[in-house]
Design an enzyme around this catalytic site. Structure first.
Site: not given
Ligand code: TXE
Length: 498
Positions: A229, A250, A151-152, A232, A458, A462, A385, A284, A244
């Protein structure tokens, strides 16, 4: 904008098969914005099947690369016209100030243009296989790529992945973040209008543990590309690994901003603020650890705190607002909890560290830009983080101390080094175990420049030629051009297998 945002499957807007929806709210006001279709396993399967059919009948991968590039260029021109509309929509969903959203989105057509040009100019290779053989190595698209985006930066991150994958000739299934799904869905429609055939881009909106999981577990994918995150990322990469399926991930970061005493202080302070507080710290590559040479530490911190206090928080749609709300209650609570924990562990909050007061802040997820001192490797804030407007200031003595502190982190996504000494900049960048390093700058990005990290930040990157290549595989065709007759079993002696 329809009341309920549909899924996009096989070129059609469709509701979820079971009619399920979820709501998106404005994080600045709490207002309900719209409902969104919540894709279940059957919807994800339908999207992957549509993408697979589109790939196998070659309606997109079979086009000449120059024609795919032409379509991407047309889409870039159309996107250029719609920047204001998309920027406003992004601000409503994620709360990032409109001035920042416009600046970011105005760059995005470049991704389509760049990857179109890369596809057009990509060539195979002819390795030296040996006398009597011609070995032609083509780079071919992989098949169906699953993109899971956060979402960011909803559109920027979707665009980074989509432009590389599409240019190379793949079909896509995109799972945007549940907090900012509208613009990625609109982008799919825009690309189809520009000439991407129906079924090549499919969008399944939904939550992570449902829609995201179904996509990452789908055996029909040829590749998964996620930004999110770190936890995730581990789950998604594990799911893909069982089939596979190669993954680009990222993930999190905790970028150090390293300020040497030969830097002009006002410039270093301005750079560190840019690093720490754009997107309300929700990036990030946020400057989350300001490492400042001890000789200028007091001066730097005094000025940095003074300027941080003067940042204008408020309505993200207002032109004068510099810092908006966090994206959600969960993200605001996570930020507040991280600062409270640092306080309990003995750190000192120099400014911020609280929810702002006033009518404009009552209904949104605001938190004041926060600077914390006295954080040591014993504190969670040193390593974890936060993903909010919080940064720590830490003094260092010399180059060795600066690089040791910068590398003392589970993440290795980004860093910036501020110095007037070119030799020092090169020595320090050499020693950082970090993927993206700016010298006398921060946050700068270009479609041609690789973007990815080391350690818990990661896998893969990209942007740039590496990202394009990762959306292709080698197909090696070995042609016997010798004309010599050959019978392996007719000759008993002098066999040579080479
Ligand atoms: O991200 P999520 P969230 C980090 C940041 C933040 C934390 C949680 O620290 O506080 O992550 O944020 C999908 N299987 N970043 O909860 O959950 C989800 O629907 C498959 C860093 O918003 O990681 C979304 O589309 N998909 C970061 C995407 O993963 C899953 C950017 C990211 O969501 C899933 C965002 C699952 N089990 C958060 N669970 C960056 N690197 O820029 C979630 N998703």
């Amino acid at each position: 904008m329809p009341d309920t945002l549909p899924l996009r499957i096989d070129g059609k807007d469709v509701p979820a098969a079971d009619g399920a929806t979820f709501a998106v709210h404005n994080p600045a006001t709490g207002d309900h914005l719209f409902d969104v279709a919540h894709a279940n396993a059957a919807d994800v399967d339908a999207a992957v099947t549509a993408a697979k059919t589109a790939f196998e009948d070659r309606r997109w991968q079979g086009m000449r690369a120059r024609d795919r590039a032409r379509v991407l260029n047309r889409a870039a021109a159309e996107l250029d016209h719609r920047i204001d509309e998309f920027a406003r929509l992004e601000t409503l969903q994620i709360g990032r100030p409109l001035r920042e959203m416009r600046a970011q989105l105005s760059r995005l057509p470049e991704w389509l243009e760049y990857f179109g040009a890369v596809a057009h100019s990509a060539e195979g290779t002819v390795p030296d296989f040996g006398e009597g053989y011609l070995n032609v190595v083509h780079r071919v698209p992989l098949g169906v790529a699953g993109l899971i985006t956060p979402w960011n930066h909803p559109l920027l991150i979707t665009m980074k992945k989509l432009s590389a994958g599409l240019a190379a000739g793949n079909s896509l299934v995109i799972k945007p973040s549940e907090l900012g799904p509208a613009v990625p869905v609109a982008l799919a429609g825009l690309l189809e209008e520009a000439g991407v055939p129906a079924g090549v881009i499919n969008v399944v909106t939904g939550l992570g543990p449902t829609t995201g999981r179904f996509l990452s577990e789908h055996p029909g994918l040829a590749r998964l590309d996620i930004t999110g995150g770190t936890e995730t990322g581990r789950v998604v990469a594990g799911n893909a690994g069982r089939s596979l399926i190669p993954v680009t991930a990222e993930l999190g970061g905790k970028a150090p901003v390293i300020v040497f005493d030969d830097t002009e202080i006002e410039q270093a302070v301005a750079g560190a603020m840019f690093a720490s507080f754009i997107a309300t710290g929700q990036t990030c590559v946020q400057g989350a650890r300001l490492l400042v040479q001890r000789t200028v530490y007091e001066r730097f911190v005094h000025r940095f705190v003074e300027r941080t206090r003067s940042l204008r928080l408020g309505d993200p749609l207002a032109a004068r607002t510099q810092v908006g709300p966090l994206v959600s209650r969960a993200q605001r609570d996570k930020t507040a909890a991280a600062v409270d924990r640092a306080r309990e562990q003995g750190a000192t909050v120099l400014c911020g560290g609280r929810v702002p007061e006033g009518a404009v802040f009552d209904r949104g997820w605001f938190y004041e830009p926060t600077v914390v001192a006295g954080v040591t490797p014993d504190h969670e804030l040193w390593y974890d983080e936060v993903f909010g407007p919080v940064t720590v200031v830490v003094p260092f003595d010399d180059e060795a101390d600066a690089t040791a502190k910068a590398n003392d982190c589970p993440f290795g996504l980004a860093a910036s080094v501020w110095t007037a000494d070119a030799g020092r900049a090169l020595r320090v960048t050499d020693r950082l175990d970090i993927g993206i390093i700016w010298v006398n700058d921060h946050h700068r990005i270009d479609p041609s420049s690789p973007w990815g990290g080391t350690k818990d930040s990661g896998i893969g990157s990209e942007n740039g030629l590496d990202a394009y290549r990762a959306y292709t595989r080698a197909k090696s065709v070995i042609i016997n051009s010798s004309g010599r007759p050959f019978d392996w079993y007719a000759t008993a002696e002098d066999l040579r297998y080479s």
